[in-house]
Design a protein around this motif. Structure first.
Motif, PDB file in Angstrom:
ATOM      1  N   GLY A   7      84.081 -56.569  87.488  1.00 57.92           N
ATOM      2  CA  GLY A   7      84.357 -55.569  87.202  1.00 57.92           C
ATOM      3  C   GLY A   7      84.469 -54.811  89.027  1.00 57.92           C
ATOM      4  N   CYS A   8      83.055 -55.565  89.301  1.00 56.46           N
ATOM      5  CA  CYS A   8      82.437 -54.628  90.333  1.00 56.46           C
ATOM      6  C   CYS A   8      82.009 -55.418  91.852  1.00 56.46           C
ATOM      7  CB  CYS A   8      80.776 -54.492  90.408  1.00 56.46           C
ATOM      8  SG  CYS A   8      79.878 -53.744  91.233  1.00 56.46           S
ATOM      9  N   PRO A   9      83.235 -55.077  92.347  1.00 52.18           N
ATOM     10  CA  PRO A   9      83.981 -55.840  93.794  1.00 52.18           C
ATOM     11  C   PRO A   9      82.222 -56.661  94.637  1.00 52.18           C
ATOM     12  CG  PRO A   9      85.474 -54.608  94.049  1.00 52.18           C
ATOM     13  CD  PRO A   9      84.145 -53.995  92.872  1.00 52.18           C
ATOM     14  N   SER A  10      81.167 -55.716  94.427  1.00 54.18           N
ATOM     15  CA  SER A  10      79.902 -55.836  95.313  1.00 54.18           C
ATOM     16  C   SER A  10      79.330 -57.190  94.931  1.00 54.18           C
ATOM     17  CB  SER A  10      79.397 -54.798  95.797  1.00 54.18           C
ATOM     18  OG  SER A  10      78.790 -53.528  94.937  1.00 54.18           O
ATOM     19  N   TYR A  11      79.030 -56.900  93.612  1.00 52.91           N
ATOM     20  CA  TYR A  11      78.472 -58.218  92.569  1.00 52.91           C
ATOM     21  C   TYR A  11      78.635 -59.176  92.709  1.00 52.91           C
ATOM     22  CZ  TYR A  11      75.898 -58.977  88.179  1.00 52.91           C
ATOM     23  OH  TYR A  11      75.592 -60.277  87.308  1.00 52.91           O
ATOM     24  N   ALA A  12      80.461 -59.632  92.875  1.00 55.46           N
ATOM     25  CA  ALA A  12      80.281 -60.591  93.303  1.00 55.46           C
ATOM     26  C   ALA A  12      79.550 -62.376  93.451  1.00 55.46           C
ATOM     27  CB  ALA A  12      81.584 -60.781  93.697  1.00 55.46           C
ATOM     28  N   TYR A  13      80.152 -63.162  92.945  1.00 54.71           N
ATOM     29  CA  TYR A  13      79.328 -64.005  93.339  1.00 54.71           C
ATOM     30  C   TYR A  13      80.623 -64.978  93.131  1.00 54.71           C
ATOM     31  CZ  TYR A  13      78.299 -65.365  87.956  1.00 54.71           C
ATOM     32  OH  TYR A  13      78.088 -65.263  86.834  1.00 54.71           O
ATOM     33  N   GLU A  14      80.038 -66.367  93.694  1.00 54.84           N
ATOM     34  CA  GLU A  14      81.600 -67.353  93.449  1.00 54.84           C
ATOM     35  C   GLU A  14      80.253 -69.015  92.666  1.00 54.84           C
ATOM     36  OE1 GLU A  14      83.651 -68.613  94.478  1.00 54.84           O
ATOM     37  OE2 GLU A  14      84.000 -66.426  96.302  1.00 54.84           O
ATOM     38  N   PRO A  15      80.966 -69.178  91.587  1.00 58.24           N
ATOM     39  CA  PRO A  15      80.224 -70.202  90.482  1.00 58.24           C
ATOM     40  C   PRO A  15      80.581 -71.175  91.131  1.00 58.24           C
ATOM     41  CG  PRO A  15      82.089 -69.393  89.774  1.00 58.24           C
ATOM     42  CD  PRO A  15      82.317 -68.217  90.385  1.00 58.24           C
ATOM     43  N   THR A  16      79.636 -72.220  91.094  1.00 61.22           N
ATOM     44  CA  THR A  16      80.048 -73.699  91.292  1.00 61.22           C
ATOM     45  C   THR A  16      80.059 -74.451  90.486  1.00 61.22           C
ATOM     46  OG1 THR A  16      77.757 -74.196  90.329  1.00 61.22           O
ATOM     47  CG2 THR A  16      78.268 -73.340  92.722  1.00 61.22           C
ATOM     48  N   ALA A  17      80.642 -74.168  88.955  1.00 59.35           N
ATOM     49  CA  ALA A  17      80.956 -74.209  87.236  1.00 59.35           C
ATOM     50  C   ALA A  17      81.949 -73.230  87.081  1.00 59.35           C
ATOM     51  CB  ALA A  17      79.740 -75.933  86.763  1.00 59.35           C
ATOM     52  N   ASP A  18      83.093 -74.131  85.633  1.00 59.27           N
ATOM     53  CA  ASP A  18      83.109 -73.408  85.118  1.00 59.27           C
ATOM     54  C   ASP A  18      82.766 -73.156  84.077  1.00 59.27           C
ATOM     55  OD1 ASP A  18      86.224 -73.068  86.209  1.00 59.27           O
ATOM     56  OD2 ASP A  18      86.503 -75.228  84.885  1.00 59.27           O
ATOM     57  N   ALA A  19      82.271 -71.753  83.487  1.00 62.09           N
ATOM     58  CA  ALA A  19      81.935 -71.866  81.652  1.00 62.09           C
ATOM     59  C   ALA A  19      82.394 -72.540  81.156  1.00 62.09           C
ATOM     60  CB  ALA A  19      81.941 -71.006  81.766  1.00 62.09           C
ATOM     61  N   PRO A  20      81.505 -72.971  80.364  1.00 61.26           N
ATOM     62  CA  PRO A  20      81.922 -74.570  79.021  1.00 61.26           C
ATOM     63  C   PRO A  20      83.105 -73.614  78.780  1.00 61.26           C
ATOM     64  CG  PRO A  20      79.399 -73.660  78.854  1.00 61.26           C
ATOM     65  CD  PRO A  20      80.082 -72.624  80.467  1.00 61.26           C
ATOM     66  N   ALA A  21      83.424 -72.502  77.724  1.00 61.62           N
ATOM     67  CA  ALA A  21      84.459 -72.711  77.149  1.00 61.62           C
ATOM     68  C   ALA A  21      85.837 -72.892  78.402  1.00 61.62           C
ATOM     69  CB  ALA A  21      84.452 -70.837  76.577  1.00 61.62           C
ATOM     70  N   VAL A  22      85.728 -72.474  79.348  1.00 59.32           N
ATOM     71  CA  VAL A  22      86.984 -72.288  80.076  1.00 59.32           C
ATOM     72  C   VAL A  22      86.935 -73.608  80.380  1.00 59.32           C
ATOM     73  CG1 VAL A  22      87.843 -72.074  82.989  1.00 59.32           C
ATOM     74  CG2 VAL A  22      86.704 -70.375  81.352  1.00 59.32           C
ATOM     75  N   ALA A  23      85.445 -74.562  80.790  1.00 55.50           N
ATOM     76  CA  ALA A  23      85.605 -75.966  80.966  1.00 55.50           C
ATOM     77  C   ALA A  23      86.793 -76.966  79.758  1.00 55.50           C
ATOM     78  CB  ALA A  23      84.342 -76.688  81.574  1.00 55.50           C
ATOM     79  N   ARG A  24      86.381 -75.979  78.133  1.00 56.69           N
ATOM     80  CA  ARG A  24      86.884 -76.888  77.630  1.00 56.69           C
ATOM     81  C   ARG A  24      88.260 -76.929  77.008  1.00 56.69           C
ATOM     82  NH1 ARG A  24      81.640 -75.588  73.738  1.00 56.69           N
ATOM     83  NH2 ARG A  24      79.759 -76.767  74.503  1.00 56.69           N
ATOM     84  N   LEU A  25      88.182 -75.988  77.475  1.00 54.77           N
ATOM     85  CA  LEU A  25      90.130 -75.661  77.421  1.00 54.77           C
ATOM     86  C   LEU A  25      90.719 -76.766  78.083  1.00 54.77           C
ATOM     87  CD1 LEU A  25      90.567 -71.532  77.011  1.00 54.77           C
ATOM     88  CD2 LEU A  25      90.445 -73.634  75.159  1.00 54.77           C
ATOM     89  N   ARG A  26      90.036 -76.923  79.801  1.00 52.81           N
ATOM     90  CA  ARG A  26      91.274 -77.534  80.851  1.00 52.81           C
ATOM     91  C   ARG A  26      90.192 -78.550  80.387  1.00 52.81           C
ATOM     92  NH1 ARG A  26      89.382 -74.400  86.503  1.00 52.81           N
ATOM     93  NH2 ARG A  26      91.182 -75.516  87.696  1.00 52.81           N
ATOM     94  N   ALA A  27      90.058 -78.812  80.088  1.00 57.26           N
ATOM     95  CA  ALA A  27      90.009 -81.105  79.269  1.00 57.26           C
ATOM     96  C   ALA A  27      90.834 -80.538  79.306  1.00 57.26           C
ATOM     97  CB  ALA A  27      87.938 -80.983  79.096  1.00 57.26           C
ATOM     98  N   ALA A  28      90.502 -79.594  77.968  1.00 60.64           N
ATOM     99  CA  ALA A  28      92.802 -80.177  76.744  1.00 60.64           C
ATOM    100  C   ALA A  28      93.262 -80.179  77.427  1.00 60.64           C
ATOM    101  CB  ALA A  28      92.175 -78.975  75.570  1.00 60.64           C
ATOM    102  N   GLY A  29      93.991 -79.757  78.609  1.00 60.01           N
ATOM    103  CA  GLY A  29      94.942 -80.340  79.019  1.00 60.01           C
ATOM    104  C   GLY A  29      95.837 -78.712  79.920  1.00 60.01           C
ATOM    105  N   ALA A  30      94.995 -77.801  79.224  1.00 58.35           N
ATOM    106  CA  ALA A  30      95.549 -75.719  79.964  1.00 58.35           C
ATOM    107  C   ALA A  30      95.211 -75.315  81.822  1.00 58.35           C
ATOM    108  CB  ALA A  30      94.034 -75.173  78.677  1.00 58.35           C
ATOM    109  N   VAL A  31      95.902 -75.242  81.480  1.00 57.75           N
ATOM    110  CA  VAL A  31      95.721 -74.479  83.060  1.00 57.75           C
ATOM    111  C   VAL A  31      95.141 -73.371  83.266  1.00 57.75           C
ATOM    112  CG1 VAL A  31      97.268 -74.232  85.504  1.00 57.75           C
ATOM    113  CG2 VAL A  31      97.743 -76.692  83.721  1.00 57.75           C
ATOM    114  N   VAL A  32      94.352 -72.983  83.996  1.00 61.74           N
ATOM    115  CA  VAL A  32      94.293 -71.324  84.452  1.00 61.74           C
ATOM    116  C   VAL A  32      95.186 -70.826  85.075  1.00 61.74           C
ATOM    117  CG1 VAL A  32      92.065 -71.730  85.625  1.00 61.74           C
ATOM    118  CG2 VAL A  32      91.912 -70.018  84.363  1.00 61.74           C
TER     119      VAL A  32
END
Length: 564
Positions: free
Chosen positions: A73-98
């Motif tokens: 929620g802060c534009p100047s704090y932004a960074y580019e993650p190199t990987a999904d958080a585990p919670a995100v990765a597990r939903l995507r692995a199960a077939g959900a689209v973010v």
């Protein structure tokens, strides 16, 4: 279930239709999301079965999604993650689209959803009211039908208050059940990844994919005492000031639980509300400074820092270390009192919040309005408890929600109780070992069952004594004539009946049973092949009447009936 590409297209069409740009911080291009969906559809065409295929979800903007900046929620704090958080990765692995990342109270500090340079997130039902925070964008994206699921975080109530204000379900699991890796911390020792959905089964299913035993692990829970669900409910005088009509709506929710067979118990709410005040007024707020205080200090006065959030975080720098130890001792004492007050209750029922403010009311008193909203939610993570927030009707045309709070790792139990509020009960006819007082009756009670009436089947059934442990009968509809068989009709939540069916051993089965009054209800039946060598006990008119003739063990033998 629709195809994944079809569902993604519908989601982007809905985004354009509702025109709520403040919901999103980072939205993936339609082409990129469709490419992911096409890959899911290809897996299905190849014979694979991704369990969440055809599901789209959104992610709170303080949780890493590869390919999108994490801003908190802060534009100047932004960074580019190199990987999904585990919670995100597990939903995507199960077939959900973010689809993208959603707006939030900056640095997950707030319960209103207005503390963001990306704009205040407006309520899904009435845009003049707040959406609730900090997971505001995620809850609204679900409520507006854009996504099926959305991830949030909950430190002080952020995964529950927005659910209540927008009429959706919010699951706040036991701390550590879902990994918090890849999450910008608010208070790292308290943060939880949460899930929003329109229905309880959808939320539970998503949580099952996100959760993991490694790390903290899942301890074996003590066996609950047999009987109906026991729900601790505070009296009206303990809840404090509520918005008009909210006390009545809360009371109606308690009555619904009682009508569904739950036992309502008194509770002392004081230790919960006293602990709630410690989250921001005590030393625990210092952990927010530990998380992002250095960044806030360096960027003091920046246009993209919310002044209310910056003031809270910067002010926490002055908390003396000795106060933390004092507050921890006080919290431990309050937790002991709180758990003692709960006793053997399965859950504590509370309003999710004491009221629902407008955008104007929050603007006029940003700290006071926010503090009021955490009255019932702030203590949950401090006490290491689990919670689920569910819709419980409307007040004045706006959603009203309640939450069920319970001990750590009772997440599934809380969902079963919540099911009494979110789905109409189903009826089940039993004729044998599940009858009142019989060995398997405790299964019905533990699943929230309630005895409705004692009756009999239509005179078209035969009853057989099966060679099973524990002894049980088999009920079969007969073309050659039968007799009325004693039966009990029980009510169970839909989830409870599903759990019973999943655990049902052969040769038992669930089917449709005709009752003496001509009505039909789901009931226990028996597969015909199990009747070879079984003794026909139809003439006794029921299992209980036949038991003496079967001997103390219930095994076939002993005296025979004088008829048939």
């Amino acid at each position: 279930m629709s195809g994944a590409v079809e569902r993604v297209r519908a989601a982007y069409a809905r985004i354009a239709q509702v025109d709520r740009p403040e919901v999103w911080i980072g939205l993936r291009s339609r082409e990129e999301a469709e490419a992911d969906a096409a890959a899911i559809d290809a897996r299905r065409a190849a014979g694979q079965r991704p369990p969440l295929a055809g599901t789209v979800f959104a992610v709170k903007g303080n949780i890493d999604v590869a390919g999108l900046p994490t801003t908190a929620g802060c534009p100047s704090y932004a960074y580019e993650p190199t990987a999904d958080a585990p919670a995100v990765a597990r939903l995507r692995a199960a077939g959900a689209v973010v689809l993208g990342t959603t707006n939030l109270d900056q640095f997950a500090t707030g319960l209103v959803g207005t503390r963001s340079p990306y704009g205040a997130v407006r309520n899904a039902v009435d845009p003049s009211y707040v959406a609730g925070g900090s997971s505001s964008g995620s809850a609204v994206a679900v409520a507006l039908g854009i996504v099926d699921l959305a991830l949030g975080t909950d430190t002080a109530g952020s995964g529950r208050v927005p659910a209540a204000f927008n009429g959706v379900v919010g699951l706040k699991p036991t701390r550590g059940l879902v990994p918090a890796d890849g999450v910008v911390p608010a208070c790292a020792s308290l943060d939880c990844v949460t899930v929003f959905a329109r229905t309880l089964p959808e939320a539970e299913r998503a949580l099952a994919f996100m959760a993991s035993p490694p790390g903290r692990g899942l301890p074996a829970l003590e066996q609950r005492r047999p009987g109906p669900w026991r729900i601790a409910v505070p009296g009206p005088g303990q809840l404090g000031e509520l918005d008009e009509g909210w006390a009545e709506a809360f009371g109606a929710a308690a009555v619904r639980l009682a009508d569904a067979g739950a036992e309502l118990l008194p509770v002392d709410l004081a230790p919960f509300t006293e602990a709630a005040a410690l989250l921001y007024e005590g030393a625990f707020v210092a952990e927010r400074y530990s998380a992002v205080g250095g960044f806030v200090d360096v960027h003091a006065g920046s246009a993209d820092l919310d002044p209310t959030v910056a003031g809270i975080i910067s002010g926490a720098r002055a908390v003396p270390a000795h106060r933390l130890f004092t507050d921890r001792e006080r919290l431990a004492a309050l937790r002991t009192r709180a758990l003692a007050s709960l006793g053997d209750a399965d859950a504590l029922l509370l309003p999710t919040a004491p009221g629902h403010p407008t955008l104007a009311e929050v603007a006029a008193d940003p700290l006071g309005a926010n503090a009021r909203l955490g009255r019932f939610t702030h203590s949950t993570n401090l006490f290491d408890l689990a919670a689920v927030a569910v819709p419980a009707g409307e007040v004045g045309g706006l959603p009203f929600g309640v939450m069920l709070v319970g001990r750590a790792f009772t997440d599934e139990r809380l969902a079963r109780v919540a099911g009494l509020l979110t789905a109409p009960p189903l009826r089940l006819a039993v004729v044998g070992a599940h009858l009142s007082g019989q060995p398997l009756n405790g299964q019905l009670l533990s699943l929230g069952g309630r005895l409705v009436r004692t009756t009999a089947t239509a005179p078209a059934y035969r009853l057989y004594a099966l060679d099973t442990v524990p002894p049980k009968p088999g009920l079969v509809r007969s073309r050659d004539g039968g007799a009325p068989i004693e039966a009990e009709v029980w009510e169970l939540p839909a989830e409870g009946l599903g759990a019973l069916l999943a655990a049902l051993p052969r040769p038992m089965a669930l089917g449709t049973v005709e009752l003496a009054d001509g009505s039909f209800v789901t009931g226990f039946l028996c597969e015909p092949e199990a009747l070879d060598g079984a003794r026909d006990i139809t003439a006794y008119g029921g299992w209980r009447a036949a038991l003496p003739s079967l001997g103390r063990s219930g095994a076939p033998g002993g005296g025979r009936p004088s008829r048939g």
